[in-house]
Design a protein around this motif. Structure first.
Motif, PDB file in Angstrom:
ATOM      1  N   LEU A   1       0.939  -0.806  -0.136  1.00 45.88           N
ATOM      2  CA  LEU A   1       0.691  -0.165  -0.037  1.00 45.88           C
ATOM      3  C   LEU A   1       0.974   1.540  -0.332  1.00 45.88           C
ATOM      4  O   LEU A   1       1.825   1.140   0.925  1.00 45.88           O
ATOM      5  N   LYS A   2       0.610   2.043  -0.570  1.00 50.60           N
ATOM      6  CA  LYS A   2       1.151   3.408  -0.870  1.00 50.60           C
ATOM      7  C   LYS A   2       0.735   3.872  -0.672  1.00 50.60           C
ATOM      8  O   LYS A   2      -0.166   4.702  -0.883  1.00 50.60           O
ATOM      9  N   LEU A   3       1.113   4.941   0.799  1.00 47.09           N
ATOM     10  CA  LEU A   3       0.796   5.844   1.555  1.00 47.09           C
ATOM     11  C   LEU A   3       0.678   7.176   1.531  1.00 47.09           C
ATOM     12  O   LEU A   3       2.487   7.521   0.338  1.00 47.09           O
ATOM     13  N   LEU A   4      -0.119   8.632   1.287  1.00 54.26           N
ATOM     14  CA  LEU A   4      -0.196   9.530   0.668  1.00 54.26           C
ATOM     15  C   LEU A   4      -0.438  10.587   1.978  1.00 54.26           C
ATOM     16  O   LEU A   4      -1.314  10.452   2.707  1.00 54.26           O
ATOM     17  N   GLU A   5       0.402  11.389   2.472  1.00 54.65           N
ATOM     18  CA  GLU A   5       0.167  12.903   3.202  1.00 54.65           C
ATOM     19  C   GLU A   5      -1.019  13.185   2.736  1.00 54.65           C
ATOM     20  O   GLU A   5      -1.368  13.446   1.801  1.00 54.65           O
ATOM     21  N   ASP A   6      -1.561  13.946   4.167  1.00 55.61           N
ATOM     22  CA  ASP A   6      -2.145  14.802   3.844  1.00 55.61           C
ATOM     23  C   ASP A   6      -3.543  14.253   3.072  1.00 55.61           C
ATOM     24  O   ASP A   6      -4.652  15.183   2.032  1.00 55.61           O
ATOM     25  N   MET A   7      -4.003  13.515   3.497  1.00 53.41           N
ATOM     26  CA  MET A   7      -5.589  12.469   2.599  1.00 53.41           C
ATOM     27  C   MET A   7      -6.551  12.814   4.363  1.00 53.41           C
ATOM     28  O   MET A   7      -6.151  12.286   4.914  1.00 53.41           O
ATOM     29  N   PRO A   8      -7.928  12.764   3.503  1.00 50.36           N
ATOM     30  CA  PRO A   8      -8.303  11.685   4.309  1.00 50.36           C
ATOM     31  C   PRO A   8      -9.123  10.782   5.219  1.00 50.36           C
ATOM     32  O   PRO A   8      -8.495   9.757   4.624  1.00 50.36           O
ATOM     33  N   GLU A   9      -9.370  10.466   6.030  1.00 54.32           N
ATOM     34  CA  GLU A   9      -8.858   9.149   7.495  1.00 54.32           C
ATOM     35  C   GLU A   9      -9.393   7.686   6.390  1.00 54.32           C
ATOM     36  O   GLU A   9      -9.060   7.295   6.757  1.00 54.32           O
TER      37      GLU A   9
ATOM     38  N   LEU B   1      -2.713   3.470  -2.039  1.00 55.98           N
ATOM     39  CA  LEU B   1      -3.144   3.340  -2.784  1.00 55.98           C
ATOM     40  C   LEU B   1      -2.298   2.415  -3.159  1.00 55.98           C
ATOM     41  O   LEU B   1      -1.724   1.870  -2.816  1.00 55.98           O
ATOM     42  N   PHE B   2      -3.073   1.040  -3.931  1.00 54.45           N
ATOM     43  CA  PHE B   2      -2.701  -0.112  -4.156  1.00 54.45           C
ATOM     44  C   PHE B   2      -2.092  -0.503  -5.905  1.00 54.45           C
ATOM     45  O   PHE B   2      -3.154  -0.274  -6.326  1.00 54.45           O
ATOM     46  N   SER B   3      -1.421  -1.296  -6.182  1.00 52.41           N
ATOM     47  CA  SER B   3      -1.439  -2.287  -7.380  1.00 52.41           C
ATOM     48  C   SER B   3      -2.605  -2.910  -7.947  1.00 52.41           C
ATOM     49  O   SER B   3      -2.370  -4.307  -6.895  1.00 52.41           O
ATOM     50  N   TRP B   4      -2.785  -2.977  -8.446  1.00 55.21           N
ATOM     51  CA  TRP B   4      -3.742  -3.971  -9.026  1.00 55.21           C
ATOM     52  C   TRP B   4      -3.903  -4.338 -10.600  1.00 55.21           C
ATOM     53  O   TRP B   4      -4.116  -3.197 -11.274  1.00 55.21           O
ATOM     54  N   ARG B   5      -3.737  -5.724 -11.556  1.00 55.88           N
ATOM     55  CA  ARG B   5      -3.274  -5.560 -12.792  1.00 55.88           C
ATOM     56  C   ARG B   5      -2.562  -4.450 -13.042  1.00 55.88           C
ATOM     57  O   ARG B   5      -2.716  -4.281 -14.792  1.00 55.88           O
ATOM     58  N   GLY B   6      -1.597  -3.892 -12.388  1.00 52.48           N
ATOM     59  CA  GLY B   6      -0.275  -3.173 -12.803  1.00 52.48           C
ATOM     60  C   GLY B   6      -0.744  -1.822 -12.736  1.00 52.48           C
ATOM     61  O   GLY B   6       0.447  -0.480 -13.417  1.00 52.48           O
TER      62      GLY B   6
ATOM     63  N   GLU C   1      -2.755   1.670 -10.214  1.00 52.23           N
ATOM     64  CA  GLU C   1      -2.521   1.989  -9.345  1.00 52.23           C
ATOM     65  C   GLU C   1      -3.774   2.460  -9.080  1.00 52.23           C
ATOM     66  O   GLU C   1      -4.813   3.153  -9.805  1.00 52.23           O
ATOM     67  N   ILE C   2      -5.447   1.873  -7.851  1.00 52.73           N
ATOM     68  CA  ILE C   2      -6.050   2.571  -7.590  1.00 52.73           C
ATOM     69  C   ILE C   2      -6.331   2.622  -5.824  1.00 52.73           C
ATOM     70  O   ILE C   2      -5.463   2.138  -5.470  1.00 52.73           O
ATOM     71  N   PRO C   3      -6.772   3.226  -6.173  1.00 52.71           N
ATOM     72  CA  PRO C   3      -7.715   4.484  -4.989  1.00 52.71           C
ATOM     73  C   PRO C   3      -8.151   3.647  -4.162  1.00 52.71           C
ATOM     74  O   PRO C   3      -9.171   2.582  -4.385  1.00 52.71           O
ATOM     75  N   LEU C   4      -7.678   3.599  -2.506  1.00 58.02           N
ATOM     76  CA  LEU C   4      -8.252   1.688  -1.425  1.00 58.02           C
ATOM     77  C   LEU C   4      -8.905   3.391  -0.806  1.00 58.02           C
ATOM     78  O   LEU C   4      -8.749   3.676   0.011  1.00 58.02           O
TER      79      LEU C   4
ATOM     80  N   GLY D   1     -16.573   6.350 -15.246  1.00 57.11           N
ATOM     81  CA  GLY D   1     -16.297   5.972 -15.840  1.00 57.11           C
ATOM     82  C   GLY D   1     -14.355   7.046 -15.148  1.00 57.11           C
ATOM     83  O   GLY D   1     -13.996   6.785 -15.722  1.00 57.11           O
ATOM     84  N   LYS D   2     -15.305   8.014 -14.422  1.00 59.68           N
ATOM     85  CA  LYS D   2     -14.640   9.803 -14.947  1.00 59.68           C
ATOM     86  C   LYS D   2     -13.463   9.202 -13.025  1.00 59.68           C
ATOM     87  O   LYS D   2     -12.406   9.361 -13.346  1.00 59.68           O
ATOM     88  N   THR D   3     -13.530   8.160 -12.850  1.00 58.27           N
ATOM     89  CA  THR D   3     -11.746   7.819 -11.417  1.00 58.27           C
ATOM     90  C   THR D   3     -11.255   7.685 -11.980  1.00 58.27           C
ATOM     91  O   THR D   3     -10.993   6.283 -12.978  1.00 58.27           O
ATOM     92  N   VAL D   4      -9.779   8.373 -11.752  1.00 61.07           N
ATOM     93  CA  VAL D   4      -8.343   7.249 -12.238  1.00 61.07           C
ATOM     94  C   VAL D   4      -8.863   6.015 -12.422  1.00 61.07           C
ATOM     95  O   VAL D   4      -9.179   5.196 -11.560  1.00 61.07           O
ATOM     96  N   ASN D   5      -8.316   5.423 -13.771  1.00 63.66           N
ATOM     97  CA  ASN D   5      -8.266   4.002 -13.843  1.00 63.66           C
ATOM     98  C   ASN D   5      -9.725   3.379 -13.954  1.00 63.66           C
ATOM     99  O   ASN D   5      -9.952   2.353 -14.103  1.00 63.66           O
ATOM    100  N   LYS D   6     -11.067   4.171 -13.843  1.00 66.81           N
ATOM    101  CA  LYS D   6     -12.146   3.334 -13.704  1.00 66.81           C
ATOM    102  C   LYS D   6     -12.610   2.353 -12.581  1.00 66.81           C
ATOM    103  O   LYS D   6     -13.549   1.298 -12.734  1.00 66.81           O
ATOM    104  N   PHE D   7     -11.797   2.251 -11.440  1.00 67.10           N
ATOM    105  CA  PHE D   7     -11.951   1.068 -10.424  1.00 67.10           C
ATOM    106  C   PHE D   7     -11.524   2.099  -9.234  1.00 67.10           C
ATOM    107  O   PHE D   7     -10.848   2.889  -9.029  1.00 67.10           O
TER     108      PHE D   7
END
Length: 161
Positions: free
Chosen positions: A46-54, A59-64, A66-69, A94-100
């Motif tokens: 899991l790739k953690l990002l700063e200054d994000m809501p709880e 982000l994690f990698s799924w099928r190559g 990055e998907i927001p978790l 379908g607007k969200t990054v990578n549609k997932f």
């Protein structure tokens, strides 16, 4: 032997039945149409990002890609899920990054066939609990929430990642 009126009634019941998944997410259960869930997988790195809501877990990698978790439990003010599983959801617009969207879950989803006779919607203002809840219902004696995927998607679109 089934006569034609009985067959028509059975066909109508089949048409009104929706294949859904009951998904454990912390101390709540979510109900989603089976077609919304692309896959249930184990969470890798899991790739953690700063200054994000709880509720934004990272982000994690799924099928190559990055998907927001998202932690739905955190989004509705509960403790975050403690599992290592993720339900990968198809977005609706379908607007969200990578549609997932990845949804943190705490157990293995189970398939249920849902029809209107099985569902008892709860009275009251569900939105007062959280904008991320589309509906709250009693499904055969079990309380489930229907998450508002559009709201979650819009919330993600507002983040800079």
């Amino acid at each position: 032997m089934v006569d034609s009126s009985q067959a028509a009634k059975l066909d109508k019941q089949r048409d009104e039945t929706l294949r859904c998944l009951v998904i454990p997410a912390g101390d709540t259960n979510l109900l989603l149409p089976n077609t919304v869930v692309a896959e249930v997988t184990v969470l890798g790195e899991l790739k953690l990002l700063e200054d994000m809501p709880e509720w934004f877990a990272g982000l994690f990698s799924w099928r190559g890609v990055e998907i927001p978790l998202v932690s739905f439990s955190s989004m509705i003010g509960h403790d975050a899920e403690s599992g290592r599983r993720v339900a990968v959801l198809n977005t609706l617009s379908g607007k969200t990054v990578n549609k997932f969207i990845g949804l943190s879950i705490s157990g293995i989803p189970r398939l249920v066939m849902v029809n209107s006779a099985m569902v008892d919607f709860k009275d009251g203002n569900v939105a007062a609990k959280s904008d991320s809840i589309l509906a709250e219902m009693d499904l055969g004696g079990e309380q489930v929430y229907v998450p508002d995927i559009d709201f979650i998607e819009q919330s993600l679109e507002q983040l800079k990642f």
